[in-house]
Design a protein around this motif. Structure first.
Motif, PDB file in Angstrom:
ATOM      1  N   UNK A 291     -15.109  -6.122  16.343  1.00  0.00           N
ATOM      2  CA  UNK A 291     -15.410  -5.530  17.648  1.00  0.00           C
ATOM      3  C   UNK A 291     -16.193  -4.241  17.491  1.00  0.00           C
ATOM      4  N   UNK A 292     -15.794  -3.415  16.547  1.00  0.00           N
ATOM      5  CA  UNK A 292     -16.484  -2.142  16.325  1.00  0.00           C
ATOM      6  C   UNK A 292     -17.913  -2.369  15.843  1.00  0.00           C
ATOM      7  N   UNK A 293     -18.103  -3.345  14.955  1.00  0.00           N
ATOM      8  CA  UNK A 293     -19.455  -3.651  14.473  1.00  0.00           C
ATOM      9  C   UNK A 293     -20.369  -4.044  15.635  1.00  0.00           C
ATOM     10  N   UNK A 294     -19.898  -4.945  16.498  1.00  0.00           N
ATOM     11  CA  UNK A 294     -20.715  -5.390  17.632  1.00  0.00           C
ATOM     12  C   UNK A 294     -21.026  -4.236  18.584  1.00  0.00           C
ATOM     13  N   UNK A 295     -20.029  -3.402  18.835  1.00  0.00           N
ATOM     14  CA  UNK A 295     -20.232  -2.299  19.774  1.00  0.00           C
ATOM     15  C   UNK A 295     -21.310  -1.340  19.269  1.00  0.00           C
ATOM     16  N   UNK A 306     -26.708  -8.777  12.679  1.00  0.00           N
ATOM     17  CA  UNK A 306     -25.903  -9.790  13.360  1.00  0.00           C
ATOM     18  C   UNK A 306     -24.482  -9.725  12.816  1.00  0.00           C
ATOM     19  N   UNK A 307     -23.512 -10.089  13.649  1.00  0.00           N
ATOM     20  CA  UNK A 307     -22.104  -9.995  13.267  1.00  0.00           C
ATOM     21  C   UNK A 307     -21.444 -11.361  13.408  1.00  0.00           C
ATOM     22  N   UNK A 308     -20.688 -11.732  12.396  1.00  0.00           N
ATOM     23  CA  UNK A 308     -19.890 -12.954  12.438  1.00  0.00           C
ATOM     24  C   UNK A 308     -18.439 -12.579  12.193  1.00  0.00           C
ATOM     25  N   UNK A 309     -17.573 -12.955  13.142  1.00  0.00           N
ATOM     26  CA  UNK A 309     -16.147 -12.684  12.971  1.00  0.00           C
ATOM     27  C   UNK A 309     -15.550 -13.663  11.970  1.00  0.00           C
ATOM     28  N   UNK A 310     -14.556 -13.221  11.233  1.00  0.00           N
ATOM     29  CA  UNK A 310     -13.847 -14.089  10.291  1.00  0.00           C
ATOM     30  C   UNK A 310     -12.441 -14.339  10.829  1.00  0.00           C
ATOM     31  N   UNK A 311     -11.738 -15.237  10.195  1.00  0.00           N
ATOM     32  CA  UNK A 311     -10.335 -15.458  10.557  1.00  0.00           C
ATOM     33  C   UNK A 311      -9.415 -14.775   9.552  1.00  0.00           C
ATOM     34  N   UNK A 312      -9.945 -13.732   8.932  1.00  0.00           N
ATOM     35  CA  UNK A 312      -9.226 -13.039   7.859  1.00  0.00           C
ATOM     36  C   UNK A 312      -8.698 -11.699   8.340  1.00  0.00           C
ATOM     37  N   UNK A 313      -7.495 -11.390   7.983  1.00  0.00           N
ATOM     38  CA  UNK A 313      -6.906 -10.067   8.180  1.00  0.00           C
ATOM     39  C   UNK A 313      -7.001  -9.575   9.620  1.00  0.00           C
ATOM     40  N   UNK A 314      -6.180 -10.116  10.539  1.00  0.00           N
ATOM     41  CA  UNK A 314      -6.167  -9.625  11.918  1.00  0.00           C
ATOM     42  C   UNK A 314      -5.851  -8.127  11.972  1.00  0.00           C
ATOM     43  N   UNK A 315      -6.484  -7.431  12.918  1.00  0.00           N
ATOM     44  CA  UNK A 315      -6.307  -5.981  13.068  1.00  0.00           C
ATOM     45  C   UNK A 315      -5.767  -5.708  14.464  1.00  0.00           C
ATOM     46  N   UNK A 316      -4.599  -5.076  14.554  1.00  0.00           N
ATOM     47  CA  UNK A 316      -3.994  -4.728  15.835  1.00  0.00           C
ATOM     48  C   UNK A 316      -4.016  -3.218  16.020  1.00  0.00           C
ATOM     49  N   UNK A 317      -4.345  -2.785  17.231  1.00  0.00           N
ATOM     50  CA  UNK A 317      -4.378  -1.365  17.551  1.00  0.00           C
ATOM     51  C   UNK A 317      -3.232  -1.017  18.492  1.00  0.00           C
ATOM     52  N   UNK A 318      -2.583   0.114  18.228  1.00  0.00           N
ATOM     53  CA  UNK A 318      -1.437   0.544  19.032  1.00  0.00           C
ATOM     54  C   UNK A 318      -1.355   2.064  19.023  1.00  0.00           C
ATOM     55  N   UNK A 319      -0.770   2.608  20.072  1.00  0.00           N
ATOM     56  CA  UNK A 319      -0.527   4.050  20.151  1.00  0.00           C
ATOM     57  C   UNK A 319       0.729   4.371  19.352  1.00  0.00           C
ATOM     58  N   UNK A 320       0.673   5.429  18.550  1.00  0.00           N
ATOM     59  CA  UNK A 320       1.802   5.855  17.732  1.00  0.00           C
ATOM     60  C   UNK A 320       2.334   7.192  18.247  1.00  0.00           C
TER      61      UNK A 320
END
Length: 356
Positions: A291-295, A306-320
């Motif tokens: 997402x950051x690359x595309x933005x 060009x950006x291609x998403x992979x199915x490797x290593x999902x990244x989740x964002x959360x407030x700490x």
């Protein structure tokens, strides 16, 4: 007695608003850790902040009437240390990487993406021309020429005695082999000019075998040439990174993943500098948050990739939040309701698709 009671009641009514006002004025100022990491946290030219995580935090702070100020950090490690050391009570630019942070808890995650790969976009005509003259295509041509030479030599020695008009006669050794080479080539491509054809039994047997083999050779040759000159060869991630110069944002989930998988890479400060390295320093690929690359690409006209998403290593964002801040129970329910709302879906579409 009645007079005294009414006096006390009047004094208490006057005192209560004063006390309430004092408590509102004395609301604790919450320090919120943030770092420049588009599209989640975006630092403007005048120091103002926007982005998906920033807007989400503003909504939560408004719901709880929280006073806060931003505290900027250079990278995620420094931000986590700021939480541990008590310099900030909240971090809004954190990803769930499995690393525990002392005295801190994550709220419900609000965005998920995966690793992506960014590749440079070349001029199509130049890219095709460059690939046509690649080493891969050269090896294909040399290997095929060697095979044609073997078949051509064999047909020459079989046919030269009884088929002098086409392969033997006054021809020298190399001229005869050249005639055989030509015959093997036109037979393989099924063009079949008819200017040369074997007449002996051995020559015809060899011709039949060569025609059958040539069907498979032609199919393999076509696939190999398409692969050699193709503009958008599919990358097998992460296996194909072994032979590539890889750039990644420093202290990022991509850097952690490639370190764990034992791949070599070069770190740059932030997504933007990583992408610019494709052109400026001739790197082959950038690995990072898809997402950051595309933005960044969509919002920087001087970056072409060009950006291609992979199915490797999902990244989740959360407030700490720090456990001793008392904010977890106050914010988590508001967060769950908001991330299910149409407003938040519109925010994700705006920042997730790179539309500024």
């Amino acid at each position: 007695m009645k007079t005294t009671f009414f006096r006390l009641l009047l004094l208490s009514l006057l005192f209560i608003p004063t006390l309430t006002f004092a408590q509102g004025e004395g609301e604790e100022l919450i320090k919120v850790g943030v770092m420049d990491s588009p599209p989640y946290c975006i630092k403007g030219a005048e120091g103002n902040w926007s982005g998906l995580s920033v807007e989400l935090w503003r909504h939560l702070a408004d719901k709880e009437h929280l006073n806060f100020e931003w505290v900027e950090f250079d990278d995620l490690k420094a931000l986590k240390k700021g939480i541990t050391d008590g310099k900030v009570s909240v971090s809004i630019a954190s990803n769930l990487d499995g690393e525990l942070v002392d005295n801190a808890r994550f709220l419900q995650h609000h965005y998920m993406t995966t690793l992506g790969v960014g590749r440079p976009i070349y001029n199509k005509m130049w890219n095709t021309f460059r690939n046509v003259f690649s080493m891969q295509l050269l090896w294909i041509v040399l290997s095929l020429s060697g095979l044609l030479l073997i078949i051509g030599t064999a047909i020459y020695f079989i046919e030269r005695g009884e088929n002098e008009d086409q392969f033997g006669g006054d021809r020298s050794l190399w001229e005869g082999i050249g005639s055989g080479f030509w015959w093997a080539g036109v037979t393989m491509t099924t063009i079949g000019y008819g200017d040369k054809a074997p007449m002996t039994l051995g020559g015809r047997i060899l011709a039949m075998l060569w025609m059958l083999v040539a069907l498979g050779v032609s199919a393999s040759l076509t696939a190999s040439i398409v692969s050699a000159i193709g503009e958008n060869n599919v990358i097998s991630f992460p296996d194909d990174l072994t032979d590539m110069r890889v750039a990644v944002p420093e202290n990022s989930p991509a850097a952690d993943f490639l370190t764990d998988e034992d791949y070599e890479f070069t770190e740059f400060k932030g997504i933007k500098k990583s992408l610019r390295s494709l052109k400026e320093q001739d790197f082959d690929i950038v690995v990072g948050d898809a997402t950051a690359l595309r933005y960044v690409i969509n919002n920087n006209s001087n970056i072409s990739a060009s950006v291609t998403a992979t199915n490797t290593s999902p990244i989740s964002y959360a407030i700490m939040v720090r456990e001793d801040s008392g904010l977890y129970d106050r914010l988590d329910q508001h967060l769950v309701k908001f991330i299910l709302s149409p407003t938040y879906r519109r925010m994700m579409q705006e920042y997730g698709n790179g539309i500024h």
